[in-house]
Design an enzyme around this catalytic site. Sequence first.
Site, PDB file in Angstrom:
ATOM      1  N   LYS A 140      43.020  28.314  53.631  1.00 48.73           N
ATOM      2  CA  LYS A 140      43.866  27.837  52.723  1.00 48.73           C
ATOM      3  C   LYS A 140      45.095  28.763  52.737  1.00 48.73           C
ATOM      4  O   LYS A 140      46.300  28.732  52.390  1.00 48.73           O
ATOM      5  CB  LYS A 140      43.234  27.762  51.168  1.00 48.73           C
ATOM      6  CG  LYS A 140      42.477  26.607  50.991  1.00 48.73           C
ATOM      7  CD  LYS A 140      43.250  25.322  51.499  1.00 48.73           C
ATOM      8  CE  LYS A 140      42.134  24.163  51.310  1.00 48.73           C
ATOM      9  NZ  LYS A 140      42.989  22.658  51.256  1.00 48.73           N
ATOM     10  N   SER A 165      47.103  23.822  49.180  1.00 42.28           N
ATOM     11  CA  SER A 165      46.132  24.806  49.291  1.00 42.28           C
ATOM     12  C   SER A 165      45.042  24.851  48.103  1.00 42.28           C
ATOM     13  O   SER A 165      44.514  23.959  47.889  1.00 42.28           O
ATOM     14  CB  SER A 165      47.189  26.065  49.468  1.00 42.28           C
ATOM     15  OG  SER A 165      46.151  27.292  49.480  1.00 42.28           O
ATOM     16  N   TYR A 188      36.258  29.273  53.699  1.00 39.66           N
ATOM     17  CA  TYR A 188      37.237  28.427  52.895  1.00 39.66           C
ATOM     18  C   TYR A 188      38.587  29.039  52.776  1.00 39.66           C
ATOM     19  O   TYR A 188      39.556  28.491  53.284  1.00 39.66           O
ATOM     20  CB  TYR A 188      36.616  28.038  51.552  1.00 39.66           C
ATOM     21  CG  TYR A 188      37.687  26.843  51.001  1.00 39.66           C
ATOM     22  CD1 TYR A 188      37.956  25.628  51.387  1.00 39.66           C
ATOM     23  CD2 TYR A 188      38.058  27.280  49.635  1.00 39.66           C
ATOM     24  CE1 TYR A 188      38.687  24.645  50.787  1.00 39.66           C
ATOM     25  CE2 TYR A 188      38.933  26.499  48.926  1.00 39.66           C
ATOM     26  CZ  TYR A 188      39.085  25.088  49.447  1.00 39.66           C
ATOM     27  OH  TYR A 188      40.004  24.310  48.770  1.00 39.66           O
TER      28      TYR A 188
HETATM   29  N1  LIG Z   1      38.446  19.523  44.359  1.00 41.70           N
HETATM   30  C1  LIG Z   1      38.963  20.773  44.223  1.00 41.70           C
HETATM   31  O1  LIG Z   1      38.359  21.692  43.336  1.00 41.70           O
HETATM   32  C2  LIG Z   1      39.993  21.324  44.844  1.00 41.70           C
HETATM   33  C3  LIG Z   1      40.537  20.738  46.033  1.00 41.70           C
HETATM   34  N2  LIG Z   1      41.431  21.413  46.818  1.00 41.70           N
HETATM   35  C4  LIG Z   1      42.015  20.875  48.176  1.00 41.70           C
HETATM   36  O2  LIG Z   1      42.523  19.661  47.890  1.00 41.70           O
HETATM   37  C5  LIG Z   1      42.095  18.576  49.082  1.00 41.70           C
HETATM   38  C6  LIG Z   1      41.558  17.366  48.452  1.00 41.70           C
HETATM   39  O3  LIG Z   1      40.433  17.828  47.959  1.00 41.70           O
HETATM   40  P1  LIG Z   1      39.270  16.815  47.183  1.00 41.70           P
HETATM   41  O4  LIG Z   1      40.112  15.723  46.588  1.00 41.70           O
HETATM   42  O5  LIG Z   1      38.521  17.693  46.338  1.00 41.70           O
HETATM   43  O6  LIG Z   1      38.292  15.970  48.190  1.00 41.70           O
HETATM   44  P2  LIG Z   1      37.517  15.083  48.581  1.00 41.70           P
HETATM   45  O7  LIG Z   1      36.371  15.287  49.583  1.00 41.70           O
HETATM   46  O8  LIG Z   1      37.253  14.278  47.185  1.00 41.70           O
HETATM   47  O9  LIG Z   1      38.504  14.060  49.593  1.00 41.70           O
HETATM   48  C7  LIG Z   1      39.092  14.584  50.606  1.00 41.70           C
HETATM   49  C8  LIG Z   1      39.811  13.622  51.440  1.00 41.70           C
HETATM   50  O10 LIG Z   1      40.306  14.046  52.794  1.00 41.70           O
HETATM   51  C9  LIG Z   1      39.745  13.172  53.811  1.00 41.70           C
HETATM   52  N3  LIG Z   1      39.384  14.109  54.887  1.00 41.70           N
HETATM   53  C10 LIG Z   1      38.560  14.955  54.963  1.00 41.70           C
HETATM   54  N4  LIG Z   1      38.557  15.221  56.327  1.00 41.70           N
HETATM   55  C11 LIG Z   1      39.311  14.595  57.040  1.00 41.70           C
HETATM   56  C12 LIG Z   1      39.700  14.532  58.393  1.00 41.70           C
HETATM   57  N5  LIG Z   1      39.079  15.381  59.225  1.00 41.70           N
HETATM   58  N6  LIG Z   1      40.761  13.461  58.665  1.00 41.70           N
HETATM   59  C13 LIG Z   1      41.123  12.920  57.685  1.00 41.70           C
HETATM   60  N7  LIG Z   1      40.790  12.942  56.592  1.00 41.70           N
HETATM   61  C14 LIG Z   1      39.909  13.676  56.321  1.00 41.70           C
HETATM   62  C15 LIG Z   1      38.566  12.570  53.327  1.00 41.70           C
HETATM   63  O11 LIG Z   1      38.250  11.166  53.740  1.00 41.70           O
HETATM   64  P3  LIG Z   1      37.045  10.794  54.990  1.00 41.70           P
HETATM   65  O12 LIG Z   1      36.195  11.901  54.609  1.00 41.70           O
HETATM   66  O13 LIG Z   1      36.933   9.578  54.819  1.00 41.70           O
HETATM   67  O14 LIG Z   1      38.153  11.459  56.165  1.00 41.70           O
HETATM   68  C16 LIG Z   1      39.034  12.082  51.698  1.00 41.70           C
HETATM   69  O15 LIG Z   1      40.060  11.203  51.693  1.00 41.70           O
HETATM   70  C17 LIG Z   1      41.315  19.540  50.023  1.00 41.70           C
HETATM   71  O16 LIG Z   1      42.315  20.187  50.993  1.00 41.70           O
HETATM   72  C18 LIG Z   1      40.777  20.660  48.984  1.00 41.70           C
HETATM   73  O17 LIG Z   1      40.649  21.856  49.632  1.00 41.70           O
HETATM   74  C19 LIG Z   1      42.184  22.523  46.132  1.00 41.70           C
HETATM   75  C20 LIG Z   1      41.895  23.137  45.167  1.00 41.70           C
HETATM   76  C21 LIG Z   1      40.736  22.488  44.298  1.00 41.70           C
HETATM   77  C1  LIG Z   2      48.229  31.760  39.742  1.00 37.04           C
HETATM   78  C2  LIG Z   2      46.768  32.121  39.669  1.00 37.04           C
HETATM   79  C3  LIG Z   2      46.360  32.360  40.995  1.00 37.04           C
HETATM   80  C4  LIG Z   2      45.112  33.103  40.904  1.00 37.04           C
HETATM   81  C5  LIG Z   2      44.075  32.776  39.768  1.00 37.04           C
HETATM   82  C6  LIG Z   2      42.621  33.066  39.919  1.00 37.04           C
HETATM   83  C7  LIG Z   2      41.631  32.301  39.425  1.00 37.04           C
HETATM   84  C8  LIG Z   2      40.195  32.292  39.499  1.00 37.04           C
HETATM   85  C9  LIG Z   2      39.295  31.256  39.773  1.00 37.04           C
HETATM   86  C10 LIG Z   2      39.473  30.663  40.972  1.00 37.04           C
HETATM   87  C11 LIG Z   2      38.845  29.364  41.232  1.00 37.04           C
HETATM   88  C12 LIG Z   2      38.563  28.854  42.497  1.00 37.04           C
HETATM   89  C13 LIG Z   2      39.309  27.595  42.836  1.00 37.04           C
HETATM   90  C14 LIG Z   2      38.881  27.211  44.181  1.00 37.04           C
HETATM   91  C15 LIG Z   2      39.048  25.383  44.219  1.00 37.04           C
HETATM   92  C16 LIG Z   2      38.723  24.974  45.457  1.00 37.04           C
HETATM   93  O1  LIG Z   2      39.804  24.871  46.396  1.00 37.04           O
HETATM   94  C17 LIG Z   2      37.559  24.492  45.631  1.00 37.04           C
HETATM   95  N1  LIG Z   2      37.061  23.906  44.454  1.00 37.04           N
HETATM   96  C18 LIG Z   2      37.605  23.238  46.631  1.00 37.04           C
HETATM   97  O2  LIG Z   2      36.763  22.133  46.564  1.00 37.04           O
END
Ligand SMILES: NC(=O)C1=CN([C@@H]2O[C@H](COP(=O)(O)OP(=O)(O)OC[C@H]3O[C@@H](n4cnc5c(N)ncnc54)[C@H](OP(=O)(O)O)[C@@H]3O)[C@@H](O)[C@H]2O)C=CC1
Ligand SMILES: CCCCCCCCCCCCCCCC(=O)[C@@H](N)CO
Length: 297
Positions: free
Chosen positions: A190, A172, A186
């Site tokens: 999540k 998430s 978004y």
């Molecule tokens: N980076 C962040 O700040 C945060 C990210 N997250 C979550 O973590 C996860 C990964 O994020 P992040 O590493 O940043 O993302 P990236 O964009 O770097 O990677 C995403 C991955 O998911 C794959 N993907 C996306 N859509 C599909 C699909 N429909 N079917 C199959 N594969 C898919 C992509 O490959 P391809 O496009 O080739 O399919 C790629 O491998 C996400 O769920 C994101 O919401 C959570 C909190 C913070």
């Molecule tokens: C235990 C603590 C819970 C709550 C803490 C609040 C913090 C506030 C900052 C929130 C930052 C937003 C992150 C979103 C990340 C994300 O999913 C995307 N960047 C994906 O690409």
Amino acid sequence: MLLVVAAFIVAFVLLLYMISPLISPKPLKLNGAHVVVTGGSSGIGKSIAMECYRQGAFITLVARDESKLVQAKKEVEKCAINDKQVVLCISVDVSKDYGQVESVIKQCQEKLGPVDMLVNCAGTSFSGKFEEVEVERFRSLMEVNYLGSVYPTRAVITTMKERRMGRIMFVSSQAGQIGLFGYTAYSPSKFALRGLAESLQMEMKPYNIYVTIAYPPDTDTPGLAEENRTKPLETRLISETSGVTQPEQVAKTVVKDAIVTMGLFRTVALFYLGSFDSIVRRCMIEREQSKAADKRE
Ligand SMILES: NC(=O)C1=CN([C@@H]2O[C@H](COP(=O)(O)OP(=O)(O)OC[C@H]3O[C@@H](n4cnc5c(N)ncnc54)[C@H](OP(=O)(O)O)[C@@H]3O)[C@@H](O)[C@H]2O)C=CC1
Ligand SMILES: CCCCCCCCCCCCCCCC(=O)[C@@H](N)CO
């Protein structure tokens, strides 16, 4: 009085900490285990795959783009600890057709054996003001982030139940714990994972299957770079309060959590909210002041 309350809280937390090994299951041994990582070709998913490989797992990487998969496979292979380990790549969209997802899971089970751990990390993010987000985006985020985790989970669960073992991980986000400015499309996708994870855990516990859910903060990945292109100022300022984490760090934490399931609930840091409202108000006032100044000129 306050001291007594504080002492009680400390004692309660200590007690929980002490009994947690008794109520949690045996840690899963990753050595020789088959781990499927959706979204394993980039960012957090790729780091999770590497972390599991370092502990001796066999990996199936699932994502759409084949060239990114091949590149990631090479990087994961560098983390091998023995010469039996295998990385398999499968190109499929996890969010579109359940039949397709089921058939690729079948394929990888034939090659590497039943799935011991499924990491649902495929996902995508988008930030923008509610009325400026294209309507289509609300559907597509729900599809990829929510259904894209339901389908692979559904495809592995029957075998896990039969074997009376398995781990399912959902990824998430902090934005899946609290709703924040800019995340109207978004966040709900999540939040949905949380409802799914908690309900599923209750169903699966008698079968010795453990479900974990991670709530990472902003993490330095290609996905975040893409999201930052449209990020409103408010969202940026709010996110800065919890900083940017490296994907390797997130991977270490979530893998440890999944193999040693603590079962302790994470608390939502509600106290953040007051300070976020004031950021939003400040941005609005500053924008209005600069508009007024522009008019005067
Ligand atoms: N980076 C962040 O700040 C945060 C990210 N997250 C979550 O973590 C996860 C990964 O994020 P992040 O590493 O940043 O993302 P990236 O964009 O770097 O990677 C995403 C991955 O998911 C794959 N993907 C996306 N859509 C599909 C699909 N429909 N079917 C199959 N594969 C898919 C992509 O490959 P391809 O496009 O080739 O399919 C790629 O491998 C996400 O769920 C994101 O919401 C959570 C909190 C913070
Ligand atoms: C235990 C603590 C819970 C709550 C803490 C609040 C913090 C506030 C900052 C929130 C930052 C937003 C992150 C979103 C990340 C994300 O999913 C995307 N960047 C994906 O690409």
